[in-house]
Design a protein around this motif. Structure first.
Motif, PDB file in Angstrom:
ATOM      1  N   UNK A  48       0.860  -1.194   0.000  1.00 40.32           N
ATOM      2  CA  UNK A  48       0.000   0.000   0.000  1.00 40.32           C
ATOM      3  C   UNK A  48       0.893   1.239   0.000  1.00 40.32           C
ATOM      4  N   UNK A  49       0.512   2.190  -0.847  1.00 40.14           N
ATOM      5  CA  UNK A  49       1.280   3.421  -1.004  1.00 40.14           C
ATOM      6  C   UNK A  49       0.333   4.589  -0.809  1.00 40.14           C
ATOM      7  N   UNK A  65       0.600  14.549  -6.611  1.00 36.60           N
ATOM      8  CA  UNK A  65      -0.077  13.501  -7.380  1.00 36.60           C
ATOM      9  C   UNK A  65       0.884  12.794  -8.323  1.00 36.60           C
ATOM     10  N   UNK A  66       1.710  13.555  -9.032  1.00 29.18           N
ATOM     11  CA  UNK A  66       2.648  12.964 -10.000  1.00 29.18           C
ATOM     12  C   UNK A  66       3.649  12.045  -9.288  1.00 29.18           C
ATOM     13  N   UNK A  67       4.200  12.512  -8.156  1.00 28.55           N
ATOM     14  CA  UNK A  67       5.166  11.706  -7.421  1.00 28.55           C
ATOM     15  C   UNK A  67       4.522  10.401  -6.947  1.00 28.55           C
ATOM     16  N   UNK A  68       3.339  10.483  -6.372  1.00 29.20           N
ATOM     17  CA  UNK A  68       2.664   9.286  -5.858  1.00 29.20           C
ATOM     18  C   UNK A  68       2.359   8.302  -6.976  1.00 29.20           C
ATOM     19  N   UNK A  69       1.864   8.782  -8.107  1.00 29.78           N
ATOM     20  CA  UNK A  69       1.552   7.892  -9.233  1.00 29.78           C
ATOM     21  C   UNK A  69       2.813   7.258  -9.804  1.00 29.78           C
ATOM     22  N   UNK A  70       3.878   8.034  -9.929  1.00 32.24           N
ATOM     23  CA  UNK A  70       5.150   7.477 -10.408  1.00 32.24           C
ATOM     24  C   UNK A  70       5.693   6.427  -9.436  1.00 32.24           C
ATOM     25  N   UNK A  71       5.532   6.679  -8.159  1.00 33.64           N
ATOM     26  CA  UNK A  71       5.959   5.745  -7.110  1.00 33.64           C
ATOM     27  C   UNK A  71       5.215   4.409  -7.274  1.00 33.64           C
ATOM     28  N   UNK A  72       3.898   4.483  -7.406  1.00 28.08           N
ATOM     29  CA  UNK A  72       3.080   3.274  -7.589  1.00 28.08           C
ATOM     30  C   UNK A  72       3.457   2.545  -8.880  1.00 28.08           C
ATOM     31  N   UNK A 164      11.473  18.051 -13.451  1.00 31.80           N
ATOM     32  CA  UNK A 164      11.161  17.654 -12.075  1.00 31.80           C
ATOM     33  C   UNK A 164      11.103  16.127 -11.981  1.00 31.80           C
ATOM     34  N   UNK A 165      10.566  15.499 -12.988  1.00 40.62           N
ATOM     35  CA  UNK A 165      10.409  14.044 -12.973  1.00 40.62           C
ATOM     36  C   UNK A 165      11.753  13.314 -12.925  1.00 40.62           C
ATOM     37  N   UNK A 166      12.769  13.863 -13.578  1.00 42.63           N
ATOM     38  CA  UNK A 166      14.100  13.235 -13.521  1.00 42.63           C
ATOM     39  C   UNK A 166      14.572  13.134 -12.072  1.00 42.63           C
ATOM     40  N   UNK A 167      14.327  14.184 -11.308  1.00 42.47           N
ATOM     41  CA  UNK A 167      14.752  14.199  -9.906  1.00 42.47           C
ATOM     42  C   UNK A 167      13.912  13.213  -9.094  1.00 42.47           C
ATOM     43  N   UNK A 168      12.593  13.259  -9.262  1.00 41.85           N
ATOM     44  CA  UNK A 168      11.736  12.382  -8.455  1.00 41.85           C
ATOM     45  C   UNK A 168      11.943  10.912  -8.812  1.00 41.85           C
TER      46      UNK A 168
END
Length: 183
Positions: A48-49, A65-72, A164-168
């Motif tokens: 669960x994330x 939202x973007x970070x959480x979705x990329x994480x999942x 930003x996505x490269x960093x996250x």
């Protein structure tokens, strides 16, 4: 090449093939190894994330939202664990605590100090709970920087999701390695 009276010629390549087959058979017998590099106990069935809130007061509005979705997505691509809304065998929660953009390299130009490079630094605090093996639990802050030319200001970075996505993505990889790859 050597000659064996019973089986004919033996070459280095046939020896390597035999060794490779034995090695692969040994790996498939080990239930916690996978070729994605994870080291997940077979009793772990779910993950669960929670949403990573942006408490940094900076960054694009879609950062949380973007970070959480990329994480999942990263965990879905790299494990076979089922994602559940809450109470998974593996649990991730946290927050984005810093989104800082500041000069990283000061240079003299026309007798004045100016930024030669600006650096974006993102920090994410992560709490990881492994309900099957609490010795692997951790709470840690992960941080990654990215340098940009001084001509790019924070507004242009915020409007460039790829930057930003490269960093996250590097932060997500670090969390993945710490939690399920045991690096």
């Amino acid at each position: 090449m050597t000659w064996n009276k019973r089986s004919g010629p033996k070459s280095l390549s046939s020896w390597m093939l035999s060794f490779s087959l034995v090695f692969l058979l040994a790996l498939t017998g080990c239930s916690v190894y996978s070729f994605s590099g994870t080291n997940i106990d077979p009793s772990v069935k779910s993950i669960s994330i929670s949403t990573f809130q942006n408490t940094s007061n900076n960054g694009p509005s879609s950062l949380s939202q973007r970070f959480t979705e990329d994480f999942k997505d990263y965990f879905q691509r790299n494990t076979s664990i089922k994602q559940v809304p809450r109470d998974g065998d593996l649990q991730f929660e946290g927050e984005i605590i810093a989104f800082d953009y500041a000069p990283a390299a000061i240079q003299q130009q026309d007798g004045r100090d100016q930024a030669g490079v600006n650096r974006l630094t993102i920090q994410v605090r992560v709490k990881f709970t492994n309900t099957k093996d609490p010795t692997q639990d951790f709470e840690q802050t992960f941080q990654q920087p990215e340098d940009f030319p001084a001509t790019q200001d924070i507004a242009s970075i915020n409007n460039d999701p790829a930057a930003v996505r490269r960093v996250t993505q590097r932060i997500i990889t670090d969390v993945f390695n710490k939690s399920v790859a045991n690096w």
